[in-house]
Design a protein around this motif. Structure first.
Motif, PDB file in Angstrom:
ATOM      1  N   THR A 217      29.040  17.899  41.158  1.00 46.21           N
ATOM      2  CA  THR A 217      27.898  17.497  41.994  1.00 46.21           C
ATOM      3  C   THR A 217      27.695  15.992  41.942  1.00 46.21           C
ATOM      4  N   ALA A 218      27.840  15.433  40.752  1.00 46.60           N
ATOM      5  CA  ALA A 218      27.688  13.988  40.607  1.00 46.60           C
ATOM      6  C   ALA A 218      28.736  13.242  41.430  1.00 46.60           C
ATOM      7  N   VAL A 219      29.980  13.723  41.407  1.00 46.23           N
ATOM      8  CA  VAL A 219      31.041  13.070  42.178  1.00 46.23           C
ATOM      9  C   VAL A 219      30.705  13.074  43.670  1.00 46.23           C
ATOM     10  N   VAL A 220      30.237  14.209  44.164  1.00 41.81           N
ATOM     11  CA  VAL A 220      29.891  14.303  45.589  1.00 41.81           C
ATOM     12  C   VAL A 220      28.763  13.339  45.935  1.00 41.81           C
ATOM     13  N   LEU A 221      27.733  13.294  45.091  1.00 41.02           N
ATOM     14  CA  LEU A 221      26.606  12.393  45.342  1.00 41.02           C
ATOM     15  C   LEU A 221      27.042  10.937  45.273  1.00 41.02           C
ATOM     16  N   PHE A 222      27.966  10.634  44.356  1.00 36.70           N
ATOM     17  CA  PHE A 222      28.460   9.249  44.256  1.00 36.70           C
ATOM     18  C   PHE A 222      29.132   8.817  45.558  1.00 36.70           C
ATOM     19  N   TYR A 223      29.988   9.695  46.087  1.00 35.28           N
ATOM     20  CA  TYR A 223      30.682   9.362  47.334  1.00 35.28           C
ATOM     21  C   TYR A 223      29.699   9.210  48.501  1.00 35.28           C
ATOM     22  N   VAL A 224      28.641  10.006  48.483  1.00 36.90           N
ATOM     23  CA  VAL A 224      27.692   9.978  49.597  1.00 36.90           C
ATOM     24  C   VAL A 224      26.802   8.744  49.542  1.00 36.90           C
ATOM     25  N   TYR A 225      26.267   8.434  48.353  1.00 33.02           N
ATOM     26  CA  TYR A 225      25.219   7.417  48.263  1.00 33.02           C
ATOM     27  C   TYR A 225      25.690   6.074  47.704  1.00 33.02           C
ATOM     28  N   TYR A 226      26.804   6.056  46.976  1.00 33.37           N
ATOM     29  CA  TYR A 226      27.222   4.808  46.340  1.00 33.37           C
ATOM     30  C   TYR A 226      28.497   4.232  46.957  1.00 33.37           C
ATOM     31  N   ARG A 291      23.707  -4.696  46.780  1.00 35.72           N
ATOM     32  CA  ARG A 291      22.672  -3.696  46.995  1.00 35.72           C
ATOM     33  C   ARG A 291      23.086  -2.632  48.018  1.00 35.72           C
ATOM     34  N   ASN A 292      24.045  -2.938  48.880  1.00 42.80           N
ATOM     35  CA  ASN A 292      24.533  -1.931  49.816  1.00 42.80           C
ATOM     36  C   ASN A 292      25.250  -0.795  49.093  1.00 42.80           C
ATOM     37  N   CYS A 293      25.842  -1.126  47.941  1.00 43.58           N
ATOM     38  CA  CYS A 293      26.574  -0.125  47.151  1.00 43.58           C
ATOM     39  C   CYS A 293      25.750   0.395  45.978  1.00 43.58           C
ATOM     40  N   ASN A 294      24.545  -0.086  45.836  1.00 41.38           N
ATOM     41  CA  ASN A 294      23.733   0.249  44.665  1.00 41.38           C
ATOM     42  C   ASN A 294      22.296   0.525  45.082  1.00 41.38           C
ATOM     43  N   PRO A 295      22.048   1.618  45.800  1.00 44.99           N
ATOM     44  CA  PRO A 295      20.669   1.937  46.181  1.00 44.99           C
ATOM     45  C   PRO A 295      19.876   2.419  44.975  1.00 44.99           C
TER      46      PRO A 295
END
Length: 453
Positions: A217-226, A291-295
């Motif tokens: 789940t963390a990997v998926v969220l990383f790809y989506v938001y980071y 900041r574009n890669c670090n919300p």
């Protein structure tokens, strides 16, 4: 509540200051090994310094201090106190740097003093296991002196000390997690085999599945938001590499030859290490100055853009999700290092400890009928005194970096800024940590003549 009672018990134990060891001469501590009690009290010193640092960096502390007449420079005057206290130093990131500098020096001093102590018969062992009142005075003295250090380049130089020390401490955290996972897996498997209760196996499978599910789940969220389609190349590489590495260690941990050499190796350890690796990956990405890669986590929840700079770029907010999770893992690893008793030979060699009885010592009844801690180190110490203090020394630096969110002081603007070195330090530590875990799996195959049982 239980944690508070444990800290209060440690404080009560530390108040028994009239002898050579905290619990050999007073009955304020529960039955346990003297080595365990000593480690707990030193860990209490570290936790006490951590709490003071947290209070110092709380928002609004400087405003409240300036309300005290004559306390801060430029405030109202009171005879004998006017203009003597610089509130910029005793609160905020500067105070955290100085407090952690004092704790680092304190533990480094004992690390140097305790080199090559072999048993409690060594005269220096009495200094390790007693004289707590004087140790506390030494820590206070170093702390007071640290606040008189001129600003200059102190914060910039000490930042790099913190980065290096935190890098090593993250590796130690991973080693402790490996040890915890091995002990957890071994204990539950033995319980299942001895009692024929399949619930133990079900529990192992459930936690293994949970850890892997959270990691995926963390990997998926990383790809989506980071990550961004046309940006954040570093993040894409970090996430992909660590995902591949976690798959590799998981496959290796269940290979037949590995299982034959390491009967207690399994997916539980690999799943816990994978989840921790994803945490370190996330922690590294949150330090990216782009900041574009670090919300921020708040922007992800509320859908509010966080690309605009903060109104106060020098304000340090450690109480974000990364800092809170980092503190929780730190507390777990510090307390576990104090009471651990490992049967894993490779981990014991890495941590410079021996297989022991852990927290549950038998105790010794004194002439007055009071049950006291048992001296379990008359023949040989159960842990390296010097390495234990070095571990607390590194923990002090890690706390400094966690509370200041790994931000780097800028001497020209007197603010704290995000820098890429913090990102690379965390990522490289995760890679090296995965390598250490892989080593604990394959070492018995590479060196079949050595005893790794």
């Amino acid at each position: 509540m239980g944690a508070c009672m444990a800290l209060c018990s440690l404080a009560s134990c530390a108040s028994c200051l009239c002898g050579s060891a905290p619990c050999l001469l007073c009955g304020c501590c529960p039955s346990s090994n003297n080595s365990t009690i000593t480690r707990l009290v030193f860990s209490f010193f570290l936790l006490l310094g951590t709490m003071v640092s947290v209070i110092m960096i709380l928002p609004g502390m400087e405003t409240q201090l300036r309300k005290i007449p004559g306390f801060c420079e430029g405030g109202s005057t009171i005879p004998g106190l006017e203009n003597h206290v610089n509130c910029d130093v005793i609160v905020g990131y500067k105070s955290v740097y100085r407090m952690c500098f004092a704790m680092t020096c304190f533990f480094f001093l004992f690390a140097a003093l305790m080199i090559r102590v072999r048993s409690s018969k060594d005269p220096r062992a009495a200094l390790q296991n007693g004289f707590w009142f004087f140790k506390f005075l030494i820590l206070i003295g170093i702390t007071v002196g640290a606040f008189f250090i001129p600003d200059g380049t102190f914060h910039t130089v000490w930042f790099y000390f913190g980065v290096v020390g935190s890098f090593i401490f993250i590796l130690i955290q991973l080693i402790l997690l490996i040890d915890f996972a091995h002990s957890w897996n071994k204990g539950w498997v033995e319980n299942a085999e001895n009692s024929d209760n399949k619930c133990w196996f079900a529990g192992l499978m459930s936690f293994t599945f949970l850890h892997f599910a959270l990691a995926i789940t963390a990997v998926v969220l990383f790809y989506v938001y980071y990550t961004q389609p046309d940006d954040c190349t570093e993040h894409k590489v970090f996430i992909s590499l660590n995902l591949i590495f976690c798959i590799i260690i998981s496959v290796v941990s269940i290979l037949p030859k590995i299982q034959e050499a390491q009967p207690h190796s399994g997916l539980l350890q690999a799943s816990l290490i994978s989840l921790y690796t994803m945490y370190v990956t996330w922690s590294a990405m949150t330090n990216n100055p782009n900041r574009n890669c670090n919300p921020s986590l708040l922007s992800l929840v509320s859908n509010v853009s966080s690309t605009e700079p903060s109104a106060d770029p020098g304000q340090v907010q450690w109480w974000d999700a990364q800092g809170i999770v980092g503190l929780i893992i730190f507390l777990f690893c510090t307390l576990y290092a104090s009471i651990r008793s490992s049967s894993n030979t490779q981990v014991n060699k890495l941590m410079q400890t021996e297989e022991g009885k852990g927290f549950g010592g038998e105790g010794v009844v004194g002439e007055d009928g009071i049950l006291r801690a048992m001296d379990d180190e008359e023949e040989n110490v159960s842990y390296s005194y010097s390495f234990f203090h070095f571990h607390l020394c590194l923990a002090s630096l890690y706390i400094m970096m966690t509370l200041t969110n790994w931000l780097q002081p800028d001497t020209t603007t007197q603010t704290m800024q995000s820098r890429m070195p913090a990102v690379w330090v965390k990522m490289s530590s995760s890679w090296l940590g995965l390598g250490l875990y892989l080593w604990t799996l394959i070492a018995p195959l590479i060196f079949p003549d050595r005893d790794f049982n």
